[in-house]
Design a protein around this motif. Structure first.
Motif, PDB file in Angstrom:
ATOM      1  N   PHE A 147       0.838  -1.209   0.000  1.00 11.97           N
ATOM      2  CA  PHE A 147       0.000   0.000   0.000  1.00 11.97           C
ATOM      3  C   PHE A 147       0.872   1.258   0.000  1.00 11.97           C
ATOM      4  O   PHE A 147       0.645   2.207  -0.742  1.00 11.97           O
ATOM      5  CB  PHE A 147      -0.936   0.017   1.214  1.00 11.97           C
ATOM      6  CG  PHE A 147      -1.768  -1.223   1.327  1.00 11.97           C
ATOM      7  CD1 PHE A 147      -2.639  -1.575   0.315  1.00 11.97           C
ATOM      8  CD2 PHE A 147      -1.664  -2.048   2.422  1.00 11.97           C
ATOM      9  CE1 PHE A 147      -3.405  -2.725   0.399  1.00 11.97           C
ATOM     10  CE2 PHE A 147      -2.421  -3.201   2.522  1.00 11.97           C
ATOM     11  CZ  PHE A 147      -3.286  -3.549   1.512  1.00 11.97           C
ATOM     12  N   GLN A 188      -3.910   2.078  -2.691  1.00 13.13           N
ATOM     13  CA  GLN A 188      -4.178   2.047  -1.244  1.00 13.13           C
ATOM     14  C   GLN A 188      -5.631   2.440  -0.965  1.00 13.13           C
ATOM     15  O   GLN A 188      -6.152   3.383  -1.555  1.00 13.13           O
ATOM     16  CB  GLN A 188      -3.232   3.030  -0.551  1.00 13.13           C
ATOM     17  CG  GLN A 188      -3.229   2.920   0.960  1.00 13.13           C
ATOM     18  CD  GLN A 188      -2.234   3.901   1.578  1.00 13.13           C
ATOM     19  OE1 GLN A 188      -1.983   4.974   1.035  1.00 13.13           O
ATOM     20  NE2 GLN A 188      -1.673   3.523   2.714  1.00 13.13           N
ATOM     21  N   GLY A 189      -6.255   1.715  -0.031  1.00 10.06           N
ATOM     22  CA  GLY A 189      -7.684   1.933   0.212  1.00 10.06           C
ATOM     23  C   GLY A 189      -7.961   3.069   1.175  1.00 10.06           C
ATOM     24  O   GLY A 189      -7.850   2.894   2.381  1.00 10.06           O
ATOM     25  N   TYR A 243      -5.463  -9.802   4.244  1.00  6.61           N
ATOM     26  CA  TYR A 243      -4.872  -8.486   4.466  1.00  6.61           C
ATOM     27  C   TYR A 243      -3.398  -8.680   4.819  1.00  6.61           C
ATOM     28  O   TYR A 243      -3.052  -9.557   5.616  1.00  6.61           O
ATOM     29  CB  TYR A 243      -5.642  -7.782   5.592  1.00  6.61           C
ATOM     30  CG  TYR A 243      -5.216  -6.355   5.756  1.00  6.61           C
ATOM     31  CD1 TYR A 243      -5.294  -5.458   4.696  1.00  6.61           C
ATOM     32  CD2 TYR A 243      -4.701  -5.906   6.956  1.00  6.61           C
ATOM     33  CE1 TYR A 243      -4.872  -4.149   4.835  1.00  6.61           C
ATOM     34  CE2 TYR A 243      -4.286  -4.591   7.108  1.00  6.61           C
ATOM     35  CZ  TYR A 243      -4.368  -3.727   6.039  1.00  6.61           C
ATOM     36  OH  TYR A 243      -3.945  -2.437   6.182  1.00  6.61           O
ATOM     37  N   ASN A 266     -11.425  -7.673   2.645  1.00  5.27           N
ATOM     38  CA  ASN A 266     -10.415  -6.959   1.875  1.00  5.27           C
ATOM     39  C   ASN A 266      -9.317  -7.958   1.563  1.00  5.27           C
ATOM     40  O   ASN A 266      -8.760  -8.521   2.505  1.00  5.27           O
ATOM     41  CB  ASN A 266      -9.853  -5.809   2.726  1.00  5.27           C
ATOM     42  CG  ASN A 266      -8.719  -5.057   2.059  1.00  5.27           C
ATOM     43  OD1 ASN A 266      -8.468  -5.225   0.882  1.00  5.27           O
ATOM     44  ND2 ASN A 266      -8.030  -4.222   2.844  1.00  5.27           N
ATOM     45  N   LYS A 279     -12.869   3.621   8.964  1.00  7.80           N
ATOM     46  CA  LYS A 279     -13.664   3.102   7.848  1.00  7.80           C
ATOM     47  C   LYS A 279     -15.091   3.614   7.929  1.00  7.80           C
ATOM     48  O   LYS A 279     -15.721   3.900   6.926  1.00  7.80           O
ATOM     49  CB  LYS A 279     -13.665   1.571   7.861  1.00  7.80           C
ATOM     50  CG  LYS A 279     -12.293   0.925   7.894  1.00  7.80           C
ATOM     51  CD  LYS A 279     -11.511   1.201   6.618  1.00  7.80           C
ATOM     52  CE  LYS A 279     -10.263   0.339   6.533  1.00  7.80           C
ATOM     53  NZ  LYS A 279      -9.192   0.742   7.445  1.00  7.80           N
ATOM     54  N   PHE A 288     -13.610  -1.959  -2.634  1.00 13.44           N
ATOM     55  CA  PHE A 288     -12.654  -2.487  -3.598  1.00 13.44           C
ATOM     56  C   PHE A 288     -13.342  -3.337  -4.654  1.00 13.44           C
ATOM     57  O   PHE A 288     -14.350  -3.984  -4.367  1.00 13.44           O
ATOM     58  CB  PHE A 288     -11.629  -3.383  -2.883  1.00 13.44           C
ATOM     59  CG  PHE A 288     -10.923  -2.681  -1.763  1.00 13.44           C
ATOM     60  CD1 PHE A 288     -10.082  -1.610  -2.028  1.00 13.44           C
ATOM     61  CD2 PHE A 288     -11.107  -3.070  -0.454  1.00 13.44           C
ATOM     62  CE1 PHE A 288      -9.434  -0.938  -0.994  1.00 13.44           C
ATOM     63  CE2 PHE A 288     -10.464  -2.416   0.588  1.00 13.44           C
ATOM     64  CZ  PHE A 288      -9.624  -1.349   0.319  1.00 13.44           C
ATOM     65  N   ARG A 332      -6.413  -5.247  -7.558  1.00 13.19           N
ATOM     66  CA  ARG A 332      -7.477  -4.588  -6.788  1.00 13.19           C
ATOM     67  C   ARG A 332      -7.501  -3.094  -7.065  1.00 13.19           C
ATOM     68  O   ARG A 332      -6.443  -2.455  -7.156  1.00 13.19           O
ATOM     69  CB  ARG A 332      -7.218  -4.829  -5.295  1.00 13.19           C
ATOM     70  CG  ARG A 332      -8.371  -4.433  -4.392  1.00 13.19           C
ATOM     71  CD  ARG A 332      -7.934  -4.341  -2.936  1.00 13.19           C
ATOM     72  NE  ARG A 332      -7.246  -3.080  -2.682  1.00 13.19           N
ATOM     73  CZ  ARG A 332      -6.841  -2.666  -1.479  1.00 13.19           C
ATOM     74  NH1 ARG A 332      -7.027  -3.447  -0.423  1.00 13.19           N
ATOM     75  NH2 ARG A 332      -6.220  -1.516  -1.325  1.00 13.19           N
TER      76      ARG A 332
HETATM   77  N1  GLN Z   1      -6.507  -0.892   4.498  1.00 12.53           N
HETATM   78  C1  GLN Z   1      -5.867  -0.221   3.411  1.00 12.53           C
HETATM   79  C2  GLN Z   1      -5.991  -1.030   2.148  1.00 12.53           C
HETATM   80  O1  GLN Z   1      -6.417  -2.131   2.164  1.00 12.53           O
HETATM   81  C3  GLN Z   1      -4.393  -0.010   3.621  1.00 12.53           C
HETATM   82  C4  GLN Z   1      -3.964   0.498   4.953  1.00 12.53           C
HETATM   83  C5  GLN Z   1      -2.478   0.656   4.977  1.00 12.53           C
HETATM   84  O2  GLN Z   1      -1.893   1.150   4.041  1.00 12.53           O
HETATM   85  N2  GLN Z   1      -1.866   0.216   6.028  1.00 12.53           N
HETATM   86  O3  GLN Z   1      -5.618  -0.573   1.103  1.00 12.53           O
END
Ligand code: GLN
Length: 381
Positions: free
Chosen positions: A13, A30-31, A118, A167, A227, A312, A357
């Protein structure tokens, strides 16, 4: 130095966001939402900062916030929590997962994980002395099957880490799947660490079911204000579970971060009381963004996987007629002006190399520019 960290690279990320910034690319990697959450929450944080106190809050979190977390989950998920004995505030969900693993595992204990996962889970499990036992889920629906669980649960299983909504898969576990996992947890005397940070982000009428509803005494449910309120940098998380779990959990938490900024805790206390409309509007708005991105990509010849929760969506490169690996395509796409996240980084080893993604929590114009860049990248792939 510790070999687990020595052998790790920088998280994908961070790497993709840095590359996006360097190259001026649209960041669908990056989310995080492009727009910060509601102004009134930001103002609540500003006021709390100015008015103070800004000294250490109680180790388990401000009482008012713990109470607000319990009230919120009662209203939204009909889960009854004793805020004094069953809620801890953490510095983000990642800290909560780390504290849970450190608190619950003895070296050599087995931990059931589901991949793709994750990227933080596996190193944290290993560093806590856990031995990973991994179930590989299969696209397009990433369903959890009894035979797969039977193959990994043993008399050494201590913890199961689940994530719903998921995710990077964007799938949402059904009550049936949660019950199946719960049955194995009971049968093997295991604890479920349930990462539910995307609980408010589900689409097409899909309902989030909390593991806490299904496996009340053995689940530590983890939530995230970042979130819920599009404030991912705030890093305010919640860990909720039976008193015996919370008691042990807090012992690890107290020596990791000890506590979480009080101004942000006060602002989140305010935010959790938001009307149901706020959450409905957020879902609807992310769903519109998903649809906008997916239809632009579909028109450009891409095939995407279902996206039912979390912000996503993944592209299937092979089915979209692209022969490059996910990592190569991500590099190539950056050159064409868009950052993505290759999914192979969410596997312990030998993951599929045909999925990338995209995060769609972005403004329309950003989504359109991202889709155009992806289409350009596809033409020259
Ligand atoms: N949760 C975010 C994602 O999935 C990333 C968080 C992070 O960069 N630590 O992209």
């Amino acid at each position: 130095m510790n070999s687990i960290y020595a052998s790790l690279g920088t998280t994908v990320f961070e790497t993709m966001s840095r590359l996006a910034a360097e190259k001026g690319a649209v960041n669908l990697g990056q989310g995080f939402p492009e727009e910060d959450g509601p102004r009134d929450i930001l103002e609540a944080a500003a006021r709390a900062t100015l008015e103070g106190p800004n000294q250490y809050p109680p180790m388990r979190g401000l009482p008012a916030l713990r109470e607000a977390v319990a009230t919120h989950y009662m209203e939204h998920q009909q889960i009854e929590l004793d805020w004094q004995r069953e809620v801890t505030i953490t510095s983000g969900a990642t800290e909560a997962i780390a504290a849970a693993l450190l608190a619950f595992l003895e070296p050599g204990d087995e931990v059931v994980l589901f991949e793709p996962m994750y990227d933080a889970y596996l190193p944290m499990v290993r560093r806590a002395g856990g031995v990973p036992r991994i179930v590989r889920l299969q696209p397009r629906h990433w369903r959890i099957e009894r035979e797969a669980l039977a193959a990994v649960f043993t008399d050494k299983t201590r913890v199961v880490v689940i994530n719903t909504p998921h995710n990077p898969c964007a799938s949402v576990m059904t009550r049936g799947e949660l019950e199946l996992i719960a049955e194995f947890c009971r049968g093997h005397d295991a604890i479920c660490v349930s990462d539910e940070v995307w609980e408010h982000v589900t689409f097409d009428g899909v309902q989030h079911v909390s593991m806490l509803e299904v496996l009340r005494d053995r689940t530590l449910k983890i939530g995230s204000a970042g979130k819920m309120f599009s404030l991912t940098g705030w890093k305010v998380g919640f860990a909720c579970g039976a008193p015996a779990l919370t008691e042990q959990f807090a012992k690890a938490h107290q020596f990791l971060t000890f506590t979480t900024p009080p101004n942000l805790q006060r602002a989140v206390t305010y935010a959790l009381g938001k009307e149901r409309d706020y959450f409905d509007d957020m879902r609807a708005s992310f769903q519109r963004s998903r649809d906008r991105l997916v239809s632009a990509l579909t028109a450009g010849g891409f095939v995407t996987l279902p996206a039912r929760g979390a912000y996503f969506v993944s592209i299937d490169l092979t089915v979209s007629g692209i022969a490059m690996s996910d990592v190569d395509f991500a590099r190539h796409a950056i050159e064409h002006g868009v950052a993505t996240i290759p999914l192979s980084g969410f596997y312990a080893e030998n993951g599929p190399r045909n999925l990338v993604r995209l995060c769609f929590a972005k403004r329309d114009e950003t989504l359109d520019r991202g889709a155009e860049a992806l289409i350009r990248a596809k033409r020259s792939a």
